[in-house]
Write an enzyme that holds these catalytic residues in place. Structure first.
Site, PDB file in Angstrom:
ATOM      1  CB  CYS A   1      -0.950   0.001   1.196  1.00 12.29           C
ATOM      2  SG  CYS A   1      -0.090   0.049   2.773  1.00 12.29           S
TER       3      CYS A   1
ATOM      4  CG  ASP B   1      -0.304   3.357   4.026  1.00 10.40           C
ATOM      5  OD1 ASP B   1      -0.271   3.938   2.930  1.00 10.40           O
ATOM      6  OD2 ASP B   1      -1.353   3.087   4.621  1.00 10.40           O
TER       7      ASP B   1
ATOM      8  CB  CYS C   1      -4.854   4.121   5.096  1.00  9.77           C
ATOM      9  SG  CYS C   1      -4.610   2.867   6.355  1.00  9.77           S
TER      10      CYS C   1
ATOM     11  CB  CYS D   1      -3.593  -0.429   9.059  1.00 10.76           C
ATOM     12  SG  CYS D   1      -4.408  -0.531   7.459  1.00 10.76           S
TER      13      CYS D   1
HETATM   14 FE1  FES Z   1      -1.673   0.030   4.270  1.00  9.93          FE
HETATM   15 FE2  FES Z   1      -3.423   1.041   5.912  1.00  9.93          FE
HETATM   16  S1  FES Z   1      -3.726   0.580   3.816  1.00  9.93           S
HETATM   17  S2  FES Z   1      -1.336   0.628   6.305  1.00  9.93           S
END
Ligand code: FES
Length: 129
Positions: A35, A37, A60, A104
């Protein structure tokens, strides 16, 4: 049922312990390649207690809420307890996360683990001197 619990929304909108800790003695940064992040965790440890903790999360809403909750769960706690923090405990404290958002909370656990590792290696270097 709403997708996100009130607690998730609260920690997303009003994240606790956001920022940089200038005098941190344990810093960890982790990311999720899928993702994209990124989470950075700063710890100030004294006498084996997590005296202060701050985080910066580029990610996110669930990642922000997870980091915020994770910092609250370890603040003021002994290092041994902080080391045992699991992503499940973070998600539970948030009254749950959707399955596809569990990673996450994993990021929050890993960021703390990474910061604790950094703290330990700094301690070892100090002892070597
Ligand atoms: Fe990857 Fe939340 S979508 S940490």
């Amino acid at each position: 049922m709403a997708l996100y619990s009130e607690k998730v929304m609260d920690h997303f909108r009003n994240p606790r312990n956001v920022g940089v800790l200038e005098d941190a003695n344990g810093i960890g940064e982790v990311g999720n390649a899928k993702c994209g992040d990124i989470m950075k965790m700063y710890l100030k440890i004294e006498d084996d207690i997590v005296k202060d903790v701050k985080f910066e999360t580029f990610g996110c809403g669930s990642a922000i809420a997870s980091s915020s909750m994770a910092t609250e769960l370890i603040k003021g706690k002994p290092v041994s307890e902080a080391r045992q923090l699991t992503n499940k405990a973070v998600a539970e404290a948030l009254d749950g996360l959707p399955d596809y958002k569990m990673h996450c909370s994993v990021l929050a656990q890993e960021a703390i683990e990474s910061a604790l590792k950094d703290y330990e290696s700094r301690q070892e270097k100090k002892e070597e001197k």
